[in-house]
Structures are given as C-alpha cells and as structure tokens.
Design an enzyme around this catalytic site. Structure first.
Site, short mmCIF file in Angstrom:
data_model
loop_
_atom_site.label_atom_id
_atom_site.label_comp_id
_atom_site.label_asym_id
_atom_site.label_seq_id
_atom_site.Cartn_x
_atom_site.Cartn_y
_atom_site.Cartn_z
N LYS A 1 0.83 -1.21 0.00
CA LYS A 1 0.00 0.00 0.00
C LYS A 1 0.87 1.26 0.00
O LYS A 1 0.69 2.14 -0.84
CB LYS A 1 -0.90 0.01 1.25
CG LYS A 1 -1.55 1.36 1.53
CD LYS A 1 -2.43 1.35 2.75
CE LYS A 1 -1.77 1.76 4.04
NZ LYS A 1 -1.56 3.21 4.23
N ASN A 2 1.81 1.33 0.94
CA ASN A 2 2.54 2.60 1.11
C ASN A 2 3.54 2.88 -0.01
O ASN A 2 4.08 3.97 -0.09
CB ASN A 2 3.21 2.65 2.49
CG ASN A 2 2.16 2.83 3.58
OD1 ASN A 2 1.02 3.19 3.29
ND2 ASN A 2 2.53 2.57 4.82
N ARG B 1 0.60 14.49 13.01
CA ARG B 1 1.03 14.29 11.63
C ARG B 1 1.14 15.61 10.83
O ARG B 1 0.51 15.77 9.77
CB ARG B 1 0.13 13.29 10.90
CG ARG B 1 -0.06 12.00 11.66
CD ARG B 1 -0.82 10.97 10.90
NE ARG B 1 0.01 10.27 9.92
CZ ARG B 1 -0.44 9.33 9.10
NH1 ARG B 1 -1.71 9.00 9.12
NH2 ARG B 1 0.37 8.73 8.25
N ARG C 1 -9.12 0.00 3.72
CA ARG C 1 -8.22 0.97 3.07
C ARG C 1 -6.86 0.35 2.80
O ARG C 1 -6.13 0.80 1.92
CB ARG C 1 -8.01 2.18 3.98
CG ARG C 1 -9.12 3.19 3.96
CD ARG C 1 -8.73 4.41 4.75
NE ARG C 1 -7.29 4.66 4.58
CZ ARG C 1 -6.49 5.12 5.52
NH1 ARG C 1 -6.95 5.38 6.70
NH2 ARG C 1 -5.22 5.31 5.27
N CYS D 1 -5.01 8.17 8.86
CA CYS D 1 -5.45 7.70 10.18
C CYS D 1 -5.13 8.73 11.25
O CYS D 1 -4.07 9.35 11.23
CB CYS D 1 -4.73 6.39 10.52
SG CYS D 1 -5.32 4.98 9.58
N ASP E 1 3.88 0.48 12.20
CA ASP E 1 2.65 -0.08 11.62
C ASP E 1 2.40 -1.52 12.06
O ASP E 1 1.31 -2.06 11.83
CB ASP E 1 2.70 -0.04 10.08
CG ASP E 1 2.78 1.38 9.56
OD1 ASP E 1 2.46 2.31 10.31
OD2 ASP E 1 3.15 1.56 8.38
N1 EPU Z 1 6.36 14.27 11.10
C1 EPU Z 1 6.45 15.60 11.43
N2 EPU Z 1 6.54 16.51 10.41
C2 EPU Z 1 6.52 16.14 9.11
C3 EPU Z 1 6.43 14.77 8.79
C4 EPU Z 1 6.34 13.86 9.81
O1 EPU Z 1 6.45 15.97 12.60
O2 EPU Z 1 6.59 17.02 8.24
C5 EPU Z 1 6.25 13.27 12.17
C6 EPU Z 1 4.87 12.58 12.13
O3 EPU Z 1 3.91 13.32 12.85
C7 EPU Z 1 5.16 11.24 12.72
C8 EPU Z 1 6.60 10.97 12.27
O4 EPU Z 1 7.17 12.23 11.93
O5 EPU Z 1 5.10 11.35 14.11
C9 EPU Z 1 6.75 10.02 11.10
O6 EPU Z 1 5.99 10.48 10.02
P1 EPU Z 1 6.27 10.06 8.50
O7 EPU Z 1 6.27 11.29 7.69
O8 EPU Z 1 7.45 9.17 8.44
O9 EPU Z 1 4.99 9.21 8.17
P2 EPU Z 1 4.03 9.34 6.92
O10 EPU Z 1 4.84 9.54 5.68
O11 EPU Z 1 2.94 10.28 7.21
C10 EPU Z 1 4.10 6.79 6.31
C11 EPU Z 1 3.07 5.72 6.18
C12 EPU Z 1 2.54 5.35 7.56
C13 EPU Z 1 3.70 4.90 8.43
C14 EPU Z 1 4.80 5.98 8.47
C15 EPU Z 1 6.03 5.55 9.23
C16 EPU Z 1 2.11 6.23 4.03
C17 EPU Z 1 0.96 6.71 3.25
N3 EPU Z 1 1.98 6.20 5.35
O12 EPU Z 1 3.42 7.89 6.90
O13 EPU Z 1 1.66 4.27 7.35
O14 EPU Z 1 3.24 4.69 9.74
O15 EPU Z 1 5.18 6.32 7.13
O16 EPU Z 1 6.56 4.40 8.68
O17 EPU Z 1 3.13 5.85 3.47
C18 EPU Z 1 -0.13 2.85 7.87
O18 EPU Z 1 0.09 2.26 6.81
O19 EPU Z 1 -0.90 2.40 8.76
C19 EPU Z 1 0.53 4.13 8.12
C20 EPU Z 1 0.11 5.00 9.03
#
Ligand code: EPU
Length: 417
Positions: free
Chosen positions: A22-23, A121, A396, A116, A304
């Site tokens: 998915k990701n 985030r 999802r 989610c 995750d």
């Molecule tokens: N963060 C910030 N500022 C930013 C970006 C992130 O403070 O600009 C913080 C976030 O709040 C979080 C942490 O950094 O506490 C990690 O966030 P990251 O950006 O790495 O996560 P993401 O890109 O929003 C993706 C996956 C998530 C998975 C995370 C970590 C997708 C669509 N989502 O999220 O997947 O948990 O990386 O591996 O790729 C899931 O599949 O259930 C899911 C939530």
C-alpha cells in the site's frame, strides 16, 4: 457502515499470498504524473486508498485504466487544477500529488491530506523541502498554494526521517535544476521503490535506502513499467496471525528481510518460524516469552506492526513493554483489547502487557487501519464471536482480507449494516 464478524479459535493453515505494498503504490501512482508519457505499474493492491487516488487522477483528467492489479496512467491530458478538500482528506498519500504537480507545473493548490488519526502528523518537513527547492508556500484555512518561478536543487536536512517528506522532496527534486541532497532521509523500502521507479523514467537518484539521497534534476521523464514491492506490513500482520493460530501457515510472495525486526522479535519470544527466500512458515506455540519493543524508522521495528503485534504479546508469559516512538496516539486499540480480556496498562508512550491472558470475543471498534488489524487478529484467537465495527479503515489497507483469512481456515465475514 461495514463490520467484520469473527468466530475465533480456528487453526489457520495453508498459504496466504501477499499483495503489493500500500505505502509504495500510493506514492508510485502520484509520482507517475511526473512522466511525460504513459506509465504502467503492476501489482497494485485492490484497496480503497488506491480507489481514492484513482479518483484524483480522473479528476485531474489523466487517462487511467486499472485491471487485474495493473494500472496504466497517461498523464498527457492532465489539467493542473485545485484538488478539492473532500478528495485530499480521504488519505495521507494525497499530498504526493502536491509534490508531483509542483515538480511538473511549478504551481499547485490543494488541501491538507487525510489519513489515520494516530497523531498530529504535521507536514512541516515536506514544506521545508519545497521551500529549500525554491517554492513559495501560502497556507490559508488548510489550503496550500505553492508557486515557484524556478525549482532549483537544494540541501535539505530533515528534522526526523519522515517517509512522506523524503518522498515529497524527491518528487520535486527530480524536475528541479541541479543537485538536491536530502539528509536524515527515511530508509523505508517504499522509498527505494519510488526512487527506482523515477530512475526507470530517467531520473538521477542515488542513495535511496540510506540516510543521504542525492538527486540531480532532469528536464524530461519518460514512460516506464514497474512492479510494486510486496507489502511488508500486510506480510507481518499475517505472520503474527500464524504465531497466534497457525499450523504451518505459509506467508508467500514476500521479502523476508523487510520484516526482519519483527521475525527476530518473534524468535526471541519462542515462536516456531521458518524463513525461506520469499516465504515464511509459522505455527502457534503455547509457551511464549515476553519481550521489549521500541518502534523506530526502518530498519527498526515498524510502528505499523506494533498494534497487530499486541494480541500476541497478551499470550506471552510475563510483562512485555512496547514503546511507540513515532506517533503520539497509536494505542487506541488497547482499551478494546482490555475489553476482550487483555491486561494492558498505558504508561505515556509505552504499554505494559501482562500475560498470558485469555481473550474473549466482544464488540470492538477499529479506530484506525492497524488498530483494526490488531482487533481482527485478537478475534481470531479469542473464544466466541468478535465484532469489529468501522472496518472501512481496514479495507483501506488490506486487500481481500476476508478471502485470504477464510482460505486458510478462519471463520470471518464482512457485513454491511
Ligand atoms: N512528522 C512531522 N513533520 C513532518 C512529517 C512527519 O512531525 O513534516 C512526524 C509525524 O507526525 C510522525 C513521524 O514524523 O510522528 C513520522 O511520520 P512520517 O512522515 O514518516 O509518516 P508518513 O509519511 O505520514 C508513512 C506511512 C505510515 C507509516 C509511516 C512511518 C504512508 C501513506 N503512510 O506515513 O503508514 O506509519 O510512514 O513508517 O506511506 C499505515 O500504513 O498504517 C501508516 C500509518
């Protein structure tokens, strides 16, 4: 509204085939619009997050076909227009369109992404990447307007190794002039997948999968073909199901190295697990030892997978400690597990799981995607019937979850209420 009903206690045996990640898929699809020609992506999972991205592609005017897991996207007819709030708020990955459109057209208007509700985030690191490459960012009432006269490579240090910010910065940098360096980049396999895809189109990216990624911008990206990597979180979820209820349950079409942090912990617990080249065979065991876990960015233990793992911790003897370091609010599954008979205490960012405890079916709510996966796994182990409500979250992210579990012996149905 949909709910999943599980009659627990059934042994799982046979084979589960793992779908495309998915990701990874949710980043590859928006990335494809950077191309100047048709791209084809195979092994696309059939999940509702993909349907939401398809909706955005159609809205923008791309020509799209999606059949049997293969998506073909012709971006030549795209019109760069504002992406409405209702669409962007459906999923987190909608903001990959922000970077792809900015990279290609140097202008984009769209709203804050969804996803989610597991923490604040914010997207500050993504915006920092855009600004470092020359974009001007305006924000009003959650609407972002980004403009750049010219995109010029820059040096970006991420405050944390954010998956989203790493991918977004790459997507802009491939069409910027000159060299971009991303430091403290995230190292997840999905990032390598996106970089490989962009390189197949003609981009010049090195270092993906390490903490320093270098991108030299190019003027043109051409059409290409790629295949999505197997979903390591789906794989990990079913491996845990096998550790709970399996009798030689085989999880197939995976890259075992991608879930090594999980499999090493399972071995530490005493789980009966056999790891092959592209499969894992796992059986349940009555005597498991408690473990301590801390979630971290890849190659650390994936956040995750912490919720899906928690039902297994309830079956370990002693007190397991699990610290969540990535999200502030990813224990919403815990009160429901306790209603099912678990003894779990939440102490700030750590949970303490006292085991072993018997799990008993009851009515619970999937507050988010992985919380839903956790409660389904708990339901497979529990005696009696478990009803998991609000399972749209689960659909999802898990392709054909009902069929996959039914085929290996679970008594599980999806109901429309
Ligand atoms: N963060 C910030 N500022 C930013 C970006 C992130 O403070 O600009 C913080 C976030 O709040 C979080 C942490 O950094 O506490 C990690 O966030 P990251 O950006 O790495 O996560 P993401 O890109 O929003 C993706 C996956 C998530 C998975 C995370 C970590 C997708 C669509 N989502 O999220 O997947 O948990 O990386 O591996 O790729 C899931 O599949 O259930 C899911 C939530």
């Amino acid at each position: 509204m949909k709910q999943i009903k599980i009659d627990g206690g059934n042994i799982l045996s046979g084979t589960i085939n793992i779908s495309g990640a998915k990701n990874s898929a949710v980043a590859l699809i928006p990335a494809s619009i950077l191309s100047d020609d048709v791209v084809t992506i195979d092994n696309i999972p059939n999940i509702s997050d993909i349907a939401a991205l398809n909706e955005i592609l159609n809205y923008l005017g791309a020509k799209v076909t999606l059949e049997n897991g293969t998506i073909t996207i012709d971006p030549k007819t795209i019109e760069n227009k504002e992406i409405p709030r209702e669409v962007s708020s459906k999923l987190r990955a909608s903001y990959y369109f922000m970077s792809a459109l900015l990279g290609k057209y140097k202008h984009v208007e769209m709203y804050f992404p969804g996803g989610c509700k597991i923490g604040a985030r914010p997207i500050d690191q993504t915006l920092k990447g855009f600004t470092a490459l020359g974009a001007e960012v305006k924000e009003e009432d959650s609407k972002f307007t980004l403009d750049a006269e010219e995109l010029i490579g820059g040096h970006v240090y991420l405050d944390m190794p954010s998956v989203g910010a790493t991918i977004n910065t790459m997507l802009v940098a491939v069409r910027a002039k000159g060299l971009t360096i991303i430091e403290n980049a995230a190292k997840e396999p999905e990032i390598v997948d996106v970089a490989t895809f962009l390189n197949n189109m003609g981009a010049k990216i090195t270092g993906a999968g390490t903490s320093e990624i270098r991108i030299t911008g190019v003027d043109k990206l051409s059409g290409c073909f790629t295949e999505v990597i197997p979903d390591r979180i789906e794989a990990g979820t079913y491996v845990i199901a096998g550790a709970l209820m399996g009798d030689k349950l085989r999880i197939q079409n995976i890259i075992p190295e991608h879930i090594e942090a999980l499999t090493l912990k399972l071995k530490e617990m005493g789980v009966d697990i056999d790891i092959g080249k592209d499969y894992i065979v796992v059986s349940h065991s009555d005597r498991l030892k408690h473990v301590n876990i801390k979630t971290l960015g890849y190659p650390g233990f994936a956040t995750d997978l912490q919720q899906p793992l928690t039902p297994l911790l309830t079956q370990c003897t002693g007190v397991s400690k699990l610290e969540e370091t990535i999200y502030e609010n990813r224990f919403q599954n815990v009160p429901y597990l306790n209603e099912m008979g678990a003894e779990i205490e939440i102490k700030g960012r750590t949970i303490e799981v006292h085991g072993p405890t018997k799990l008993v079916g009851t009515e619970v709510i999937a507050t988010d995607l992985r919380a839903g996966a956790c409660l389904i796994l708990a339901g497979l182990k529990a005696s009696g019937t478990t009803v998991v409500k609000d399972v749209d979250h689960v659909l999802r992210g898990y392709e054909n979850i009902i069929e996959k579990l039914t085929n290996v012996g679970a008594k599980i149905v999806l109901e429309e209420i």
